[in-house]
Design a protein around this motif. Structure first.
Motif, PDB file in Angstrom:
ATOM      1  N   GLY A  42     103.623 -42.942  89.725  1.00 37.68           N
ATOM      2  CA  GLY A  42     104.068 -41.643  89.251  1.00 37.68           C
ATOM      3  C   GLY A  42     105.215 -41.720  88.271  1.00 37.68           C
ATOM      4  O   GLY A  42     105.252 -41.004  87.272  1.00 37.68           O
ATOM      5  N   ILE A  61     105.142 -34.073  92.141  1.00 34.23           N
ATOM      6  CA  ILE A  61     104.874 -34.632  93.464  1.00 34.23           C
ATOM      7  C   ILE A  61     104.744 -36.149  93.416  1.00 34.23           C
ATOM      8  O   ILE A  61     105.233 -36.857  94.307  1.00 34.23           O
ATOM      9  CB  ILE A  61     103.602 -33.992  94.051  1.00 34.23           C
ATOM     10  CG1 ILE A  61     103.866 -32.520  94.323  1.00 34.23           C
ATOM     11  CG2 ILE A  61     103.151 -34.717  95.317  1.00 34.23           C
ATOM     12  CD1 ILE A  61     102.824 -31.765  94.998  1.00 34.23           C
ATOM     13  N   ALA A  62     104.116 -36.686  92.380  1.00 37.16           N
ATOM     14  CA  ALA A  62     103.932 -38.137  92.297  1.00 37.16           C
ATOM     15  C   ALA A  62     105.265 -38.864  92.205  1.00 37.16           C
ATOM     16  O   ALA A  62     105.462 -39.916  92.838  1.00 37.16           O
ATOM     17  CB  ALA A  62     103.061 -38.491  91.095  1.00 37.16           C
ATOM     18  N   ARG A  63     106.202 -38.309  91.473  1.00 40.72           N
ATOM     19  CA  ARG A  63     107.523 -38.937  91.359  1.00 40.72           C
ATOM     20  C   ARG A  63     108.306 -38.797  92.656  1.00 40.72           C
ATOM     21  O   ARG A  63     109.044 -39.706  93.048  1.00 40.72           O
ATOM     22  CB  ARG A  63     108.283 -38.323  90.186  1.00 40.72           C
ATOM     23  CG  ARG A  63     107.676 -38.713  88.841  1.00 40.72           C
ATOM     24  CD  ARG A  63     108.177 -37.857  87.694  1.00 40.72           C
ATOM     25  NE  ARG A  63     107.381 -38.109  86.507  1.00 40.72           N
ATOM     26  CZ  ARG A  63     107.741 -38.925  85.517  1.00 40.72           C
ATOM     27  NH1 ARG A  63     108.899 -39.559  85.577  1.00 40.72           N
ATOM     28  NH2 ARG A  63     106.956 -39.113  84.480  1.00 40.72           N
ATOM     29  N   GLN A  64     108.148 -37.656  93.323  1.00 39.12           N
ATOM     30  CA  GLN A  64     108.802 -37.497  94.616  1.00 39.12           C
ATOM     31  C   GLN A  64     108.252 -38.506  95.624  1.00 39.12           C
ATOM     32  O   GLN A  64     108.999 -39.052  96.443  1.00 39.12           O
ATOM     33  CB  GLN A  64     108.599 -36.074  95.128  1.00 39.12           C
ATOM     34  CG  GLN A  64     109.332 -35.015  94.309  1.00 39.12           C
ATOM     35  CD  GLN A  64     109.036 -33.608  94.797  1.00 39.12           C
ATOM     36  OE1 GLN A  64     108.636 -33.398  95.932  1.00 39.12           O
ATOM     37  NE2 GLN A  64     109.217 -32.624  93.923  1.00 39.12           N
ATOM     38  N   GLU A  65     106.960 -38.778  95.562  1.00 37.04           N
ATOM     39  CA  GLU A  65     106.362 -39.765  96.462  1.00 37.04           C
ATOM     40  C   GLU A  65     106.888 -41.162  96.175  1.00 37.04           C
ATOM     41  O   GLU A  65     107.146 -41.945  97.101  1.00 37.04           O
ATOM     42  CB  GLU A  65     104.844 -39.725  96.339  1.00 37.04           C
ATOM     43  CG  GLU A  65     104.217 -38.465  96.916  1.00 37.04           C
ATOM     44  CD  GLU A  65     102.719 -38.395  96.678  1.00 37.04           C
ATOM     45  OE1 GLU A  65     102.219 -39.186  95.835  1.00 37.04           O
ATOM     46  OE2 GLU A  65     102.059 -37.563  97.322  1.00 37.04           O
ATOM     47  N   ASP A  66     107.060 -41.504  94.909  1.00 43.87           N
ATOM     48  CA  ASP A  66     107.639 -42.801  94.556  1.00 43.87           C
ATOM     49  C   ASP A  66     109.032 -42.954  95.159  1.00 43.87           C
ATOM     50  O   ASP A  66     109.363 -44.002  95.738  1.00 43.87           O
ATOM     51  CB  ASP A  66     107.728 -42.957  93.031  1.00 43.87           C
ATOM     52  CG  ASP A  66     106.390 -43.271  92.374  1.00 43.87           C
ATOM     53  OD1 ASP A  66     105.463 -43.695  93.092  1.00 43.87           O
ATOM     54  OD2 ASP A  66     106.285 -43.097  91.151  1.00 43.87           O
ATOM     55  N   ALA A 126     110.387 -41.273  97.684  1.00 43.60           N
ATOM     56  CA  ALA A 126     110.340 -41.287  99.145  1.00 43.60           C
ATOM     57  C   ALA A 126     109.913 -42.649  99.671  1.00 43.60           C
ATOM     58  O   ALA A 126     110.410 -43.115 100.709  1.00 43.60           O
ATOM     59  CB  ALA A 126     109.389 -40.201  99.646  1.00 43.60           C
ATOM     60  N   ARG A 127     109.014 -43.306  98.947  1.00 44.53           N
ATOM     61  CA  ARG A 127     108.540 -44.628  99.379  1.00 44.53           C
ATOM     62  C   ARG A 127     109.665 -45.642  99.428  1.00 44.53           C
ATOM     63  O   ARG A 127     109.661 -46.548 100.256  1.00 44.53           O
ATOM     64  CB  ARG A 127     107.436 -45.102  98.430  1.00 44.53           C
ATOM     65  CG  ARG A 127     106.884 -46.490  98.763  1.00 44.53           C
ATOM     66  CD  ARG A 127     105.931 -46.984  97.698  1.00 44.53           C
ATOM     67  NE  ARG A 127     105.506 -48.350  97.955  1.00 44.53           N
ATOM     68  CZ  ARG A 127     104.864 -49.117  97.079  1.00 44.53           C
ATOM     69  NH1 ARG A 127     104.546 -48.635  95.874  1.00 44.53           N
ATOM     70  NH2 ARG A 127     104.530 -50.370  97.395  1.00 44.53           N
TER      71      ARG A 127
END
Length: 329
Positions: free
Chosen positions: A53, A180-185, A187-188
């Motif tokens: 992301g 959302i994709a950047r937030q997932e990165d 959070a990971r």
């Protein structure tokens, strides 16, 4: 005088120094392979640690690997070995980023690299406030020269362009908040609570620094909406010292070059008493990255924005054991 054959103990120490390098979200996207017969260490990209992301073309991944390569070179010459580096030696193997032969004694001209060695373990990303104190011109000039020696450019932007950069960062932060994709990165690679104490990768909560209460320093807030016990807020710099690091072209080789230049600048800044951090918010969006370039400069492609100043150096963030990143053949 000939150097002794490279053994596993020596390589383990070299890789331990190499992996202190910074990388996006402290993902540590590297692997090393020791070819004992030839006295060569290969640097490879660990693409599973990429961020689809935030870094879809793996540019930031290559910057981190380039920084690790610079650390390996510094540690090698400190130990009396000359690192003979070939970048991207095999076009058919895109994960092979460099091979480094370590069979010859260090050359006389490698002293400048060797002097950086004490900073390898002292350099940490600082997300704390810095003082509104000017950086001496001679130190600035030394940092510019450090980037040039690695084939890159370092530019301290004018007051006009500084304002533009800060606006780009604010724009990127707003976009990130709804992506959302950047937030997932993020959070990971964020470590909260008990995970922060046992982590070997990612950014632990003790390295978040305080929330920005006021000031214009571009500092990524890894906490997001999470509540971190005991974390306060602070006033950051009103006039942060930022520097653009860039290259003439924008290929894989240039990303590795920029990563080495970035780390050389960071190590020299650390020796000069400066605290450092990296801000890539605006560079993670292609349209904003184009605008980050100062049109009055010869720098064609901005690869990283460095924040420099006098203040806390920040805590060390976790690192994976060498056994997890080093293979032997």
């Amino acid at each position: 005088m000939p150097v002794p054959p490279l053994d596993l103990t020596s390589v383990t120490a070299l890789v331990a120094d190499a992996t202190t390098a910074p990388s996006m979200h402290n993902a540590q996207p590297w692997r090393f392979l020791f070819l004992s017969d030839s006295g060569t260490v290969q640097l490879r990209a660990d693409l599973e640690r990429g961020m689809p992301g935030t870094d879809p073309d793996n540019r930031a991944l290559h910057l981190g690997c380039g920084a690790a390569l610079l650390n390996l070179r510094v540690a090698a010459v400190h130990g009396g070995r000359q690192p003979d580096v070939r970048l991207l030696p095999d076009a058919a193997d895109p994960t092979l980023l460099a091979d480094v032969r370590l069979t010859e004694p260090a050359e006389a001209g490698s002293d400048a690299l060797a002097r950086l060695y004490p900073a390898i373990r002292r350099r940490h990303t600082s997300r704390w406030p810095f003082e509104d104190t000017e950086i001496p011109e001679d130190l600035r000039a030394s940092l510019v020269e450090a980037a040039r020696l690695e084939g890159a450019q370092l530019l301290f932007p004018s007051a006009w362009h500084m304002g533009e950069l800060q606006e780009l960062v604010h724009d990127a932060e707003g976009r990130d908040a709804v992506d959302i994709a950047r937030q997932e990165d993020m959070a990971r690679w964020t470590r909260l609570g008990e995970d922060a104490d046992t982590a070997t990768e990612g950014v632990p909560e003790y390295a978040f620094g305080p929330r920005v209460r006021q000031g214009d320093a571009p500092v990524r807030d890894f906490a997001g909406r999470s509540v971190v016990a005991g974390r306060g807020s602070a006033a950051f710099e009103r006039h942060p010292h930022l520097a653009l690091l860039g290259t003439a072209q924008d290929r894989l080789r240039d990303w590795l070059t920029a990563g080495q230049a970035m780390e050389r600048v960071l190590l020299l800044a650390t020796l000069g008493g400066l605290a450092t951090s990296l801000t890539s918010h605006a560079l993670e969006w292609p349209d904003l990255r184009r605008l980050a370039r100062d049109p009055r400069s010869a720098m064609s492609h901005v690869q990283m924005v460095l924040r420099l100043g006098y203040g806390p150096h920040g805590p060390a963030t976790p690192r994976r054991p060498v056994s997890d990143v080093l293979d032997v053949a």
